[in-house]
Design a protein around this motif. Structure first.
Motif, PDB file in Angstrom:
ATOM      1  N   SER A  70      29.259  19.860 -23.552  1.00 23.74           N
ATOM      2  CA  SER A  70      28.839  19.748 -24.946  1.00 23.74           C
ATOM      3  C   SER A  70      27.367  20.130 -25.009  1.00 23.74           C
ATOM      4  O   SER A  70      26.665  20.096 -23.996  1.00 23.74           O
ATOM      5  CB  SER A  70      29.059  18.324 -25.463  1.00 23.74           C
TER       6      SER A  70
ATOM      7  N   LYS B 299      30.235  13.442 -22.334  1.00 23.99           N
ATOM      8  CA  LYS B 299      29.634  14.656 -22.897  1.00 23.99           C
ATOM      9  C   LYS B 299      29.589  14.599 -24.430  1.00 23.99           C
ATOM     10  O   LYS B 299      28.543  14.804 -25.042  1.00 23.99           O
ATOM     11  CB  LYS B 299      30.423  15.888 -22.452  1.00 23.99           C
ATOM     12  N   SER B 300      30.731  14.329 -25.045  1.00 25.24           N
ATOM     13  CA  SER B 300      30.802  14.268 -26.508  1.00 25.24           C
ATOM     14  C   SER B 300      30.005  13.081 -27.040  1.00 25.24           C
ATOM     15  O   SER B 300      29.353  13.172 -28.088  1.00 25.24           O
ATOM     16  CB  SER B 300      32.257  14.174 -26.965  1.00 25.24           C
TER      17      SER B 300
ATOM     18  N   ASP C 196      31.155  21.172 -28.688  1.00 23.48           N
ATOM     19  CA  ASP C 196      31.765  19.993 -28.089  1.00 23.48           C
ATOM     20  C   ASP C 196      32.786  20.421 -27.047  1.00 23.48           C
ATOM     21  O   ASP C 196      33.739  21.145 -27.352  1.00 23.48           O
ATOM     22  CB  ASP C 196      32.452  19.155 -29.168  1.00 23.48           C
ATOM     23  N   ASN C 197      32.545  20.021 -25.806  1.00 29.07           N
ATOM     24  CA  ASN C 197      33.519  20.166 -24.714  1.00 29.07           C
ATOM     25  C   ASN C 197      33.600  21.554 -24.080  1.00 29.07           C
ATOM     26  O   ASN C 197      33.954  21.681 -22.918  1.00 29.07           O
ATOM     27  CB  ASN C 197      34.918  19.749 -25.175  1.00 29.07           C
TER      28      ASN C 197
ATOM     29  N   LEU D 183      32.897  16.762 -33.594  1.00 28.01           N
ATOM     30  CA  LEU D 183      32.947  16.102 -32.300  1.00 28.01           C
ATOM     31  C   LEU D 183      34.187  15.221 -32.278  1.00 28.01           C
ATOM     32  O   LEU D 183      34.518  14.573 -33.285  1.00 28.01           O
ATOM     33  CB  LEU D 183      31.702  15.245 -32.058  1.00 28.01           C
TER      34      LEU D 183
END
Length: 294
Positions: A91, A110-111, A127-128, A148
């Motif tokens: 992200s 991460k998110s 995101d991702n 997200l």
């Protein structure tokens, strides 16, 4: 649906459901003109070898959200790979027109980290998954979709209630993701590509009172980190891998990869943001230091 002529196995996942059916199987069809991706929830996707078209079939009880999750995630990643575009499993947020990426295994945050920065007013770029395009000495992170997807625990930590964001509808009973709309006036989404400045690998969380903290990585560790955190890298053939490894080597001449250890207690999320901001500020040339608030 295309007749399954000359079907050859391309990839079979080691992860299976209770019935022993692999999570994902990828086959080559019609003398390699198509890829067939079959998931163990019944979703099937037929992709032209050029990546120009995707055809979808699904079970009756699957929702549009179920299929969109595939299309904007692994399917998009696979098509980009067919077009020799490397993608990081990461992200990303934006600080002073530079991209800060957060990579790591699924579930490392991460998110959640991107959402914490969004709550502080920083732009989110992706995101991702981050597609990367090389331009001269810059490696540009391409924007993804303005949202997200957060687990309920992350929503609880960030908003005080797990019901603060709408649940993403799904036919899968174990699905636990909520939707943060970055088009909302409360947030900011980065709609244009920007160069990556630094990549932080989210490591295992720690209960140590020192956490969150950041560690330097040796060059070989940085290389391994990038190689294992490209998006859906199990889908690559040898040609794709050669292209990817060459690009990652060039990236490491320009971009640092650093280790970020977060705290097990979600109450430290915003301290993690402060730690990243201070570290990034220290990495900048002296005349560029002191990051401005968004």
């Amino acid at each position: 649906m295309l007749e399954r002529r000359q079907e050859q196995n391309w990839f079979t996942s080691d992860i299976c459901n209770e019935a022993g059916i692999p999570y994902l199987k990828i086959s080559l069809l019609d003398f390699g003109m198509y890829f067939l991706l079959t998931y163990n929830d019944g979703a099937e996707f037929l992709i032209e070898h050029s990546g120009a078209n995707i055809y979808v079939t699904s079970r009756k009880n699957q929702t549009l959200e179920d299929l969109v999750t595939y299309l904007v995630g692994p399917l998009l990643g696979f098509v980009l790979r067919l077009r020799t575009v490397t993608c990081l499993h990461a992200s990303a947020i934006v600080i002073n027109n530079k991209v800060i990426a957060f990579t790591g295994d699924s579930g490392t945050g991460k998110s959640t980290t991107a959402a914490a920065f969004a709550r502080l007013g920083y732009k989110v770029l992706s995101d991702n998954m981050i597609p990367i395009v090389e331009r001269g000495y810059n490696f540009l992170a391409q924007p993804a979709y303005p949202h997200l997807r957060l687990r309920s625990g992350a929503v609880q930590a960030l908003f005080g209630s797990s019901d603060a964001l709408p649940m993403i509808e799904s036919a899968q009973p174990e699905w636990d993701k909520r939707f943060l709309d970055l088009n909302d006036v409360s947030y900011r989404f980065q709609r244009n590509p920007l160069p990556i400045a630094v990549i932080y690998q989210l490591d295992n969380r720690s209960e140590h009172n020192r956490a969150p903290y950041i560690e330097e990585l040796a060059p070989e560790q940085q290389k391994i980190c990038l190689e294992v955190n490209t998006y859906k890298n199990y889908m690559l053939d040898n040609r794709m891998k050669d292209i990817e490894y060459a690009l990652l080597e060039r990236m490491l001449r320009q971009i640092q990869v650093r280790n970020l250890v977060s705290h097990t207690d979600p109450a430290h999320l915003y301290k993690l943001c402060e730690t990243v901001l201070q570290d990034y500020d220290n990495l900048l040339p002296v005349h560029n230091r002191n990051i401005k608030a968004p």
